[in-house]
Motif scaffolding. Structure first.
Motif, PDB file in Angstrom:
ATOM      1  N   TRP A   1       0.753  -1.050  -0.073  1.00  0.00           N
ATOM      2  CA  TRP A   1      -0.048   0.149  -0.126  1.00  0.00           C
ATOM      3  C   TRP A   1       0.792   1.099  -0.128  1.00  0.00           C
ATOM      4  N   ALA A   2       1.903   1.408   0.809  1.00  0.00           N
ATOM      5  CA  ALA A   2       2.618   2.564   0.784  1.00  0.00           C
ATOM      6  C   ALA A   2       3.652   2.652  -0.368  1.00  0.00           C
ATOM      7  N   ALA A   3       3.842   1.539  -1.224  1.00  0.00           N
ATOM      8  CA  ALA A   3       4.386   1.716  -2.384  1.00  0.00           C
ATOM      9  C   ALA A   3       3.727   2.042  -3.524  1.00  0.00           C
ATOM     10  N   LEU A   4       2.456   2.005  -3.334  1.00  0.00           N
ATOM     11  CA  LEU A   4       1.298   2.348  -4.601  1.00  0.00           C
ATOM     12  C   LEU A   4       1.692   3.798  -4.993  1.00  0.00           C
ATOM     13  N   PRO A   5       1.861   3.935  -6.338  1.00  0.00           N
ATOM     14  CA  PRO A   5       2.029   5.222  -6.780  1.00  0.00           C
ATOM     15  C   PRO A   5       1.028   6.169  -6.084  1.00  0.00           C
TER      16      PRO A   5
ATOM     17  N   ALA B   1      -0.422   8.921  -6.990  1.00  0.00           N
ATOM     18  CA  ALA B   1      -1.672   9.283  -7.567  1.00  0.00           C
ATOM     19  C   ALA B   1      -2.936   8.081  -7.746  1.00  0.00           C
ATOM     20  N   GLU B   2      -2.452   6.877  -7.403  1.00  0.00           N
ATOM     21  CA  GLU B   2      -3.375   5.907  -7.362  1.00  0.00           C
ATOM     22  C   GLU B   2      -4.042   5.851  -5.883  1.00  0.00           C
ATOM     23  N   ARG B   3      -3.089   6.332  -4.930  1.00  0.00           N
ATOM     24  CA  ARG B   3      -3.431   6.369  -3.444  1.00  0.00           C
ATOM     25  C   ARG B   3      -4.523   7.590  -3.314  1.00  0.00           C
ATOM     26  N   ALA B   4      -4.464   8.577  -4.017  1.00  0.00           N
ATOM     27  CA  ALA B   4      -4.984   9.870  -3.803  1.00  0.00           C
ATOM     28  C   ALA B   4      -6.296   9.656  -4.455  1.00  0.00           C
ATOM     29  N   LYS B   5      -6.514   8.962  -5.612  1.00  0.00           N
ATOM     30  CA  LYS B   5      -7.873   8.552  -6.311  1.00  0.00           C
ATOM     31  C   LYS B   5      -8.705   8.077  -5.467  1.00  0.00           C
ATOM     32  N   ILE B   6      -8.186   6.730  -4.529  1.00  0.00           N
ATOM     33  CA  ILE B   6      -9.083   6.199  -3.809  1.00  0.00           C
ATOM     34  C   ILE B   6      -9.981   7.141  -2.758  1.00  0.00           C
ATOM     35  N   PHE B   7      -9.475   8.439  -2.293  1.00  0.00           N
ATOM     36  CA  PHE B   7      -9.878   9.253  -1.375  1.00  0.00           C
ATOM     37  C   PHE B   7     -10.829  10.124  -2.126  1.00  0.00           C
ATOM     38  N   ARG B   8     -10.580  10.357  -3.400  1.00  0.00           N
ATOM     39  CA  ARG B   8     -11.314  11.430  -4.194  1.00  0.00           C
ATOM     40  C   ARG B   8     -12.833  10.486  -4.470  1.00  0.00           C
ATOM     41  N   THR B   9     -12.445   9.135  -4.779  1.00  0.00           N
ATOM     42  CA  THR B   9     -13.526   8.390  -5.164  1.00  0.00           C
ATOM     43  C   THR B   9     -14.566   8.135  -3.945  1.00  0.00           C
ATOM     44  N   ALA B  10     -14.004   7.986  -2.884  1.00  0.00           N
ATOM     45  CA  ALA B  10     -14.703   7.884  -1.437  1.00  0.00           C
ATOM     46  C   ALA B  10     -15.648   9.025  -1.337  1.00  0.00           C
TER      47      ALA B  10
ATOM     48  N   MET C   1      -2.796  14.866   0.511  1.00  0.00           N
ATOM     49  CA  MET C   1      -1.563  14.541   1.245  1.00  0.00           C
ATOM     50  C   MET C   1      -0.699  13.673   0.542  1.00  0.00           C
ATOM     51  N   PRO C   2      -0.873  12.651  -0.361  1.00  0.00           N
ATOM     52  CA  PRO C   2      -0.006  12.149  -1.074  1.00  0.00           C
ATOM     53  C   PRO C   2       0.957  12.898  -2.017  1.00  0.00           C
ATOM     54  N   THR C   3       0.162  14.064  -2.370  1.00  0.00           N
ATOM     55  CA  THR C   3       1.009  14.760  -3.202  1.00  0.00           C
ATOM     56  C   THR C   3       1.843  15.674  -2.491  1.00  0.00           C
TER      57      THR C   3
ATOM     58  N   ARG D   1     -11.482  11.037  11.030  1.00  0.00           N
ATOM     59  CA  ARG D   1     -10.371  11.957  11.500  1.00  0.00           C
ATOM     60  C   ARG D   1      -8.904  11.364  11.578  1.00  0.00           C
ATOM     61  N   ALA D   2      -8.985  10.097  12.174  1.00  0.00           N
ATOM     62  CA  ALA D   2      -7.515   9.395  12.192  1.00  0.00           C
ATOM     63  C   ALA D   2      -7.298   8.410  11.176  1.00  0.00           C
ATOM     64  N   VAL D   3      -8.390   7.746  10.655  1.00  0.00           N
ATOM     65  CA  VAL D   3      -8.240   6.757   9.686  1.00  0.00           C
ATOM     66  C   VAL D   3      -7.780   7.107   8.333  1.00  0.00           C
ATOM     67  N   LEU D   4      -8.371   8.194   7.685  1.00  0.00           N
ATOM     68  CA  LEU D   4      -8.148   8.754   6.609  1.00  0.00           C
ATOM     69  C   LEU D   4      -6.622   9.035   6.406  1.00  0.00           C
ATOM     70  N   PRO D   5      -6.198  10.236   7.290  1.00  0.00           N
ATOM     71  CA  PRO D   5      -4.684  10.576   7.302  1.00  0.00           C
ATOM     72  C   PRO D   5      -3.655   9.518   7.321  1.00  0.00           C
ATOM     73  N   ALA D   6      -4.345   8.493   8.456  1.00  0.00           N
ATOM     74  CA  ALA D   6      -3.204   7.467   8.652  1.00  0.00           C
ATOM     75  C   ALA D   6      -2.915   6.590   7.470  1.00  0.00           C
ATOM     76  N   LEU D   7      -4.058   6.378   6.788  1.00  0.00           N
ATOM     77  CA  LEU D   7      -3.949   5.675   5.363  1.00  0.00           C
ATOM     78  C   LEU D   7      -3.368   6.527   4.242  1.00  0.00           C
ATOM     79  N   ALA D   8      -3.499   7.610   4.259  1.00  0.00           N
ATOM     80  CA  ALA D   8      -3.004   8.549   3.173  1.00  0.00           C
ATOM     81  C   ALA D   8      -1.545   8.565   3.335  1.00  0.00           C
ATOM     82  N   THR D   9      -0.776   8.330   4.553  1.00  0.00           N
ATOM     83  CA  THR D   9       0.382   8.602   4.678  1.00  0.00           C
ATOM     84  C   THR D   9       1.331   7.281   4.698  1.00  0.00           C
ATOM     85  N   GLY D  10       0.295   6.326   4.286  1.00  0.00           N
ATOM     86  CA  GLY D  10       1.029   5.027   3.874  1.00  0.00           C
ATOM     87  C   GLY D  10       0.740   3.721   4.951  1.00  0.00           C
ATOM     88  N   ASN D  11       0.284   4.151   5.967  1.00  0.00           N
ATOM     89  CA  ASN D  11      -0.113   3.025   6.883  1.00  0.00           C
ATOM     90  C   ASN D  11      -1.242   2.101   6.695  1.00  0.00           C
TER      91      ASN D  11
END
Length: 485
Positions: free
Chosen positions: A62-66, A68-77, A120-122, A162-172
Motif C-alpha cells: 500500500w505504501a509503495a502504490l503510486p 496518484a493511485e492512492r489519492a484517487k481512492i480518497f477522491r472516489t470515497a 496528502m500523497p502529493t 479523522r484518524a483513519v483517513l490521514p493514517a491511510l493517506a500517509t501509507g499506513n
C-alpha cells in the motif's frame, strides 16, 4: 447502488474480508427507543492478533502504490459518500441519537477529510539538510506501519475518519476499533466506503469490540501507533499500555471547557453561542461548554435568558420527530448527569430549568450560582446542562477557567478583541476562540488538548504528518569514506 447493500456486513466485521469473528455478536441499539436495529461481529484478542499480522503484510504494498493511485481512492470515497448521504445520515441519527443537522455535519466533515486525505500523497514529505559537499543528507517522513484507531460514540463517523483517513493517506495500514455502542456509524460505514472506493484488501481492518479488543490492539507487536479518542479514564489506561510497549500514542480525551462572557460582550450572540455550546448533541461532545463564566453584571440576565430557551427546546426521538435534543446515549450516562445536577443543587446551585428526564431524554437544564466546590463546576458533564458561575474581573475569569485538570477548549465573548486575545493567552487550553463558543471543528486545524484532555498530540491539518509518520534520516555518498580503524 447503496453502499449499505453492497456487502453482506450484518453480523460480520472487516478482517481482510467481511467475516464472523470469534467473540459472538454486538447488538446495535437505538438509544431513543431501546430497540435493536442491527448486529455486528465482536472481535476478541485472537481476532486482533490475526488482523494486525495481516495488516502488516498488506502495508508495504500500500505504501509503495503510486501516489496518484492512492489519492484517487480518497477522491472516489468522497463521491461515493455524497451519493450515499441519506443512508449514512439515517444510521448516524438512529445509532447516536443525534438530530439530522448533526448527522449532516458529520457527513460534510468527512467529505472534507476525504479531500484532505487525497491531497496528502502529493505534498512534500521531507527536506534536504545541510551537509558536506560530497554527501546528500535527507530527512523524510515515513509511515509507522500499522496504526490502531479507537474511536468514541458521540461523533463516530467523523472521529473514526479523522484518524483513519490521514493514517491511510500517509501509507499506513489501519486497525479500527469503533465504540461498541456505535459500531455501524463508527466502523461499518467507513469500511464500506473505502472498500468500494478501491482500498486494497487487508489495508483496513474494522473490528468492533470491547475492552478486550482494545487492550489487544494497544499491546499488539505489529501495531506501531495508537490513536485514541474517548474518556480521560480510559485514555490513561491506553497511555499506560502504549508506554509500556514503547508505542507512539495520540490521546484526545475529555474536557471541562469554559465559555467566558465579559461585561462588554454582545449579549444576544453570547447567549446564542452558549446555548449551542452546551445543548448541541445533548452536550455529549468533548468540546461542550461545561462552565459558563459570566461577568457579574450580566450573570442574572444571562441565566434568565438561558432558562427561557431551555423551557421551549423540544426533546425526543430525532429519527421520528422534529426535536432540538435527542436521547442521552445510555441509561448509565443519564444517571451520571442527573447525579451531578442533584448534588450541585443540594450544595446551593439554583435549578432554573430542566433537571428532569423521561425515559432516555434529559431536558435542557440551567444551573445558576454554581461555585468551584460543586460537581457541576468540577466534573465533565457530557449532558445538556448550562452551569453558570459569575466573576468580577478578567483575572478572576482566567483563574476560574484554569481551575481544572482538563485543557481542551475555551470561548471568549468581548467587543474588545484585544481584551479577548489578552485573556485567551492566559488560558491553558489547546483550542481557544475569541468571539465564538467552544465547539468548533475543522479538518485543517490541529485538534487536541492539554493535561487530562490529552497528551499534547493533535489530529488535523499539518499535525497529521507529525502524528501518522516519523522522521527518517538518509545520507547518500558517491564514494564510501575511509575510516581510520
Amino acid at each position: 447502488m447503496s453502499l449499505l447493500a453492497s456487502e453482506d456486513w450484518s453480523r460480520r466485521a472487516l478482517a481482510e474480508d467481511w467475516k464472523v469473528l470469534t467473540g459472538g455478536q454486538i447488538e446495535v441499539t437505538e438509544p431513543a427507543t431501546g430497540q435493536p436495529i442491527g448486529w455486528v461481529s465482536r472481535a476478541t484478542a485472537q481476532d486482533v492478533r490475526a488482523s494486525a499480522s495481516a495488516a502488516r503484510r498488506a502495508q508495504k504494498a500500500w505504501a509503495a502504490l503510486p501516489y496518484a493511485e492512492r489519492a484517487k481512492i480518497f477522491r472516489t470515497a468522497a463521491a461515493l459518500l455524497e451519493a450515499n448521504r441519506a443512508d449514512y445520515a439515517e444510521w448516524i441519527i438512529r445509532e447516536t441519537g443525534g438530530i439530522q443537522p448533526k448527522a449532516m455535519f458529520e457527513i460534510d466533515s468527512v467529505l472534507h477529510l476525504c479531500h484532505e486525505a487525497a491531497a496528502m500523497p502529493t505534498q512534500a514529505q521531507g527536506c534536504v539538510l545541510p551537509s558536506a559537499a560530497d554527501v546528500t543528507s535527507i530527512a523524510r517522513r515515513v509511515p509507522h506501519g500499522v496504526v490502531g484507531v479507537i474511536s468514541p460514540f458521540n461523533f463516530p463517523f467523523l472521529l473514526s475518519s479523522r484518524a483513519v483517513l490521514p493514517a491511510l493517506a500517509t501509507g499506513n495500514a489501519v486497525l479500527l476499533k469503533p465504540d461498541p455502542r456505535t459500531p455501524v456509524s463508527g466502523g461499518v460505514l467507513l469500511a464500506l466506503l473505502l472498500q468500494a472506493a478501491g482500498l486494497p484488501r487487508g489495508v483496513l481492518h474494522m473490528l468492533p469490540g470491547d475492552a478486550e479488543a482494545g487492550e489487544a490492539l494497544v499491546t499488539d507487536p505489529d501495531v506501531a501507533m495508537v490513536s485514541f479518542t474517548g474518556s480521560t479514564a480510559v485514555g490513561r489506561r491506553v497511555g499506560e499500555l502504549a508506554g509500556k510497549h514503547l508505542k507512539k500514542v495520540a490521546l484526545e480525551l475529555g474536557g471541562k471547557n469554559s465559555l467566558i462572557v465579559l461585561d462588554d460582550a454582545d449579549f444576544d450572540l453570547a447567549v446564542s453561542g452558549g446555548a449551542w455550546a452546551s445543548w448541541l448533541h445533548q452536550g455529549q461532545i468533548c468540546m461542550s461548554a461545561g462552565r459558563h463564566l459570566v461577568h457579574e453584571k450580566l450573570a442574572t440576565n444571562y441565566a434568565r435568558r438561558m432558562a427561557e430557551k431551555a423551557r421551549v427546546l423540544p426533546v425526543g426521538d430525532p429519527f421520528r420527530q422534529q426535536v432540538a435534543l435527542g436521547p442521552v446515549i445510555t441509561q448509565q450516562q443519564l444517571q451520571r448527569v442527573d447525579r451531578i445536577v442533584r448534588e450541585s443543587v443540594a450544595m446551593g446551585a439554583r435549578l432554573l430549568a430542566g433537571g428532569t428526564c423521561q425515559g432516555p431524554f434529559y431536558a435542557a437544564t440551567v444551573l445558576a450560582d454554581v461555585t468551584p466546590a460543586m460537581p457541576a463546576f468540577r466534573e465533565e458533564l457530557f449532558g445538556p446542562v448550562v452551569s453558570i458561575t459569575a466573576f468580577g474581573t478578567d483575572a478572576e475569569a482566567a483563574a476560574l477557567a484554569n481551575d481544572t485538570e482538563y485543557g481542551l477548549s475555551a470561548g471568549i465573548y468581548s467587543r474588545d478583541v484585544a481584551r479577548g486575545m489578552a485573556l485567551a493567552r492566559q488560558l491553558d487550553v489547546g483550542l481557544v476562540h475569541v468571539n465564538d463558543q467552544t465547539v468548533n471543528d475543522d479538518g485543517t486545524m490541529p485538534m487536541g488538548g492539554r493535561g487530562a484532555s490529552g497528551n499534547g498530540s493533535r489530529h488535523g491539518g499539518p499535525a497529521n504528518w507529525d502524528e501518522f509518520t516519523q522522521w527518517q534520516w538518509m545520507t547518500v555518498r558517491g564514494t564510501p569514506p575511509a575510516y581510520p580503524l
